[in-house]
Design an enzyme around this catalytic site. Structure first.
Site, short mmCIF file in Angstrom:
data_model
loop_
_atom_site.label_atom_id
_atom_site.label_comp_id
_atom_site.label_asym_id
_atom_site.label_seq_id
_atom_site.Cartn_x
_atom_site.Cartn_y
_atom_site.Cartn_z
CE LYS A 1 40.99 43.73 38.62
NZ LYS A 1 41.71 42.82 38.00
CB VAL B 1 37.42 45.35 44.50
CG1 VAL B 1 38.17 45.98 45.31
CG2 VAL B 1 36.91 46.37 43.27
N GLY C 1 39.45 39.80 44.43
CA GLY C 1 39.41 38.83 43.97
C GLY C 1 38.62 37.69 44.89
CB ILE D 1 38.50 39.61 49.62
CG1 ILE D 1 40.13 39.00 50.21
CG2 ILE D 1 38.13 40.32 51.25
CD1 ILE D 1 40.92 40.16 50.31
CD GLU E 1 48.80 39.18 33.05
OE1 GLU E 1 49.42 38.57 32.16
OE2 GLU E 1 48.06 38.82 33.50
CG ASP F 1 44.95 45.80 39.74
OD1 ASP F 1 44.07 45.27 38.68
OD2 ASP F 1 45.00 45.50 40.79
CE LYS G 1 42.39 44.65 42.04
NZ LYS G 1 43.32 44.02 42.41
#
Length: 379
Positions: free
Chosen positions: A88, A115, A117, A119, A173, A184, A188
């Site tokens: 992304k 965007v 995962g 879904i 992370e 993040d 997206k």
């Protein structure tokens, strides 16, 4: 279809395993920094081995990051190879160069796993746009932030404790900056808005405020007023006017957003005919993400490329107004707009999103969250 995997980490291995039983798709090459032996694919450290092999028609990029991922993808497009990516950050950052290049070279490109995962969010936007106008997109798009906020709300732990748990479980992370600072989610939102509205939003005009500074006392205040905090993205089109932003947002405890647990996502669109549709599921993980990469591969076997044609570059104007919860700093601007206080926090009169984010940018230790419409907040 013969594909080369760029990267063999969590998602790359998942793609390899899901493709293995299929007869219509074959992983013939893998680019990997580690020494690796696979029974049915060539493993190489040199991208040129893949680029110059004419038998490879599709590149699946699951390395992550901007470089060298973008350098490899750009070279592959110029060489006429189709591209699938779960990256992304790369798609959002290079959107204005990527899409025209894809169209110029007449190759296939998809990024469904980038965007949501597991879904099939971008694919659903594509379907909806076929028969109606999408007015609004957004929602809970980052599982790390949702896990942290859900743990703080339901279990009463501190931000540091919730983050540590998320890292231990593999949801965050070691350096969680991209997640907790909202970057993040920002990536997206850029991709989702561009696909939904058929434009290229000016990403530099989309403000972001993350959850790094939230405290247990904030969560306690929200709970005492019947509210729950989530990190939410919003992209909206109305009459040629576009707004987009990422910010912590408060919801009533009986609203669907408040019930989204742990690392799950809830992404929503609003169409002018169908109204509101929400999509719920895991936003990350090996097999959920790999599943949508493989779905893109299958789409390519039907010559099915990008979700929408990028029409024009558009500016963002976040002049919509709302009330905010603000804690961590104060000055005359905030004092003049404060209508009440919740503990150490100020509740503002309605101010524009643009104005609120511009003020917060001056104070790095501030936490703010947008309030819902004040129909029945317990004061």
């Amino acid at each position: 279809m013969k594909i080369a995997l760029l990267g063999f980490g969590v998602v790359g291995r998942g793609v390899y395993e899901l493709v293995a039983p299929r007869s219509d798709i074959q992983v013939t090459h893998v680019l990997c920094r580690r020494d690796l032996t696979l029974p049915d694919a060539i493993v190489t450290h040199d991208f040129q081995d893949i680029l110059l092999d004419s038998s490879i028609d599709t590149i699946v990029e699951v390395m992550g990051g901007l470089h060298p991922a973008w350098d490899y993808v750009r070279e592959a497009i110029l060489a006429g190879k189709n591209i699938i990516t779960a990256n992304k950050a790369m798609v959002a950052e290079f959107y204005d160069e990527l899409l025209p290049l894809v169209q110029e070279k007449n190759i296939l490109f998809r990024c469904t796993a980038a965007v949501g995962g597991g879904i099939g969010w971008l694919s659903e936007l594509e379907r909806v746009r076929r028969c109606e106008t999408i007015r609004k997109v957004g929602g809970i798009m980052n599982g790390t932030c949702n896990y942290i906020l859900d743990s703080m709300t339901r279990h009463g732990v501190t931000y540091a404790e919730a983050l540590s748990q998320a890292q231990h479980l593999g949801y965050a992370e070691a350096n969680p900056t991209t997640d907790v600072d909202g970057i993040d989610t920002w990536h997206k939102l850029i991709i989702s808005s561009n696909v939904a509205f058929g434009v290229s939003m000016n990403k530099h005009q989309i403000p972001v405020h993350g959850i790094r500074n939230i405290l247990a006392e904030d969560v306690a205040q929200f709970r005492s007023h019947g509210l729950c905090c989530k990190l939410v993205s919003t992209g909206q089109m109305q009459g040629g006017h576009f707004c987009a932003y990422v910010q912590p947002t408060l919801f009533y405890q009986d609203e669907i957003e408040s019930t989204v647990p742990t690392n799950y996502n809830l992404i929503t669109l609003e169409g002018n005919t169908s109204g509101r549709q929400s999509f719920y599921g895991q936003g990350a993980g090996r097999y959920p993400t790999a599943y949508n990469v493989v779905q893109d591969c299958i789409d390519f076997t039907h010559n099915h490329g990008f979700y929408s044609v990028c029409q024009r570059k558009v500016d963002i104007c976040n002049d919509n107004r709302m009330q905010y919860y603000v804690r961590g700093s104060s000055d005359s601007w905030l004092e003049e707009r404060t209508v009440e206080t919740w503990g150490k926090a100020a509740i503002t009169a309605p101010v524009s999103v643009e104005e609120m984010h511009a003020w917060c940018a001056k104070y790095p230790n501030v936490f703010m969250a947008a309030l819902p419409e004040r129909k029945d907040i317990q004061c």
